[in-house]
Design a protein around this motif. Structure first.
Motif, PDB file in Angstrom:
ATOM      1  N   ILE A 103       0.996   4.093  -2.896  1.00 49.35           N
ATOM      2  CA  ILE A 103       0.756   5.498  -2.546  1.00 49.35           C
ATOM      3  C   ILE A 103       1.875   6.357  -3.112  1.00 49.35           C
ATOM      4  O   ILE A 103       1.632   7.408  -3.715  1.00 49.35           O
ATOM      5  N   GLY A 115      -1.732   9.137   6.375  1.00 48.86           N
ATOM      6  CA  GLY A 115      -3.109   9.556   6.158  1.00 48.86           C
ATOM      7  C   GLY A 115      -3.780   8.865   4.989  1.00 48.86           C
ATOM      8  O   GLY A 115      -5.004   8.813   4.912  1.00 48.86           O
ATOM      9  N   ARG A 116      -2.994   8.322   4.066  1.00 50.77           N
ATOM     10  CA  ARG A 116      -3.545   7.668   2.882  1.00 50.77           C
ATOM     11  C   ARG A 116      -3.609   6.141   3.000  1.00 50.77           C
ATOM     12  O   ARG A 116      -4.155   5.480   2.121  1.00 50.77           O
ATOM     13  N   GLU A 161       1.714  12.341   5.471  1.00 46.28           N
ATOM     14  CA  GLU A 161       0.857  12.227   4.289  1.00 46.28           C
ATOM     15  C   GLU A 161       0.662  10.758   3.897  1.00 46.28           C
ATOM     16  O   GLU A 161      -0.439  10.355   3.542  1.00 46.28           O
ATOM     17  N   ASN A 217       0.836  -1.202   0.000  1.00 41.36           N
ATOM     18  CA  ASN A 217       0.000   0.000   0.000  1.00 41.36           C
ATOM     19  C   ASN A 217       0.873   1.256   0.000  1.00 41.36           C
ATOM     20  O   ASN A 217       0.620   2.209  -0.753  1.00 41.36           O
ATOM     21  N   SER A 252       1.959   9.332  -6.074  1.00 39.30           N
ATOM     22  CA  SER A 252       2.297  10.711  -5.703  1.00 39.30           C
ATOM     23  C   SER A 252       3.172  11.397  -6.740  1.00 39.30           C
ATOM     24  O   SER A 252       3.403  12.601  -6.664  1.00 39.30           O
ATOM     25  N   LYS A 260      -4.476   1.641   8.858  1.00 41.64           N
ATOM     26  CA  LYS A 260      -3.648   2.596   9.582  1.00 41.64           C
ATOM     27  C   LYS A 260      -2.555   1.871  10.351  1.00 41.64           C
ATOM     28  O   LYS A 260      -2.781   0.853  10.983  1.00 41.64           O
TER      29      LYS A 260
END
Length: 161
Positions: free
Chosen positions: A54, A70-71, A67, A50, A58, A75
């Motif tokens: 991400i 948060g994505r 950041e 993941n 980006s 979590k």
């Protein structure tokens, strides 16, 4: 004279909402287990994968630890340690921002991009197999329902009584 009443067999769920919740959890667990098995062949966890996705999304700018956290889908309370592991594996690179030296940005390394690329086709095939039993219109309906269920309730819907 007997006072016994006819008793309905116990329902496995207390409500349709509870049944929906349990069914979604079971499905999510099965899908995650199958995905974990695939990613394990490349030495990655679902969370590590993941992070790499991400970062690929980006672009060249890179992202801060916050950041990325948060994505994340799942979590992780210690994103810094997660990034440390990925950096040791050579899958990410970290550098101070040119604009603000206090900020550390994480980028996908060429090795990370290559590893991620090797999973694109197998993961797409896994997802096709996971949902192959649903015709396109049913899959579209499922997506619509999931997005609707995931939307936060409005003030009127969420207020008691």
């Amino acid at each position: 004279m007997s006072t016994s009443r006819a008793v309905s067999p116990p329902r496995p769920f207390s409500s349709p909402e509870h049944e929906a919740y349990v069914t979604l959890q079971r499905l999510a667990t099965r899908l995650r287990d199958e995905t974990e098995a695939l990613l394990k062949t490349g030495g990655l966890s679902v969370t590590q994968f993941n992070v790499l996705r991400i970062l690929r999304g980006s672009g060249r700018e890179g992202l801060t630890c916050g950041e990325i956290g948060g994505r994340l889908i799942n979590k992780d309370p210690d994103v810094t340690r997660l990034l440390d592991r990925l950096e040791k594996l050579g899958l990410v690179e970290r550098a101070r921002s040119e604009h603000d030296r206090r900020v550390v940005l994480t980028h996908l390394s060429p090795e990370g991009r290559a590893l991620l690329g090797r999973f694109d086709a197998p993961l797409a095939e896994l997802h096709r197999r996971q949902f192959a039993h649903l015709p396109p219109e049913r899959l579209g309906a499922l997506l619509g329902l999931l997005y609707e269920a995931a939307a936060p309730p409005t003030a009127e819907e969420g207020s008691p009584g």
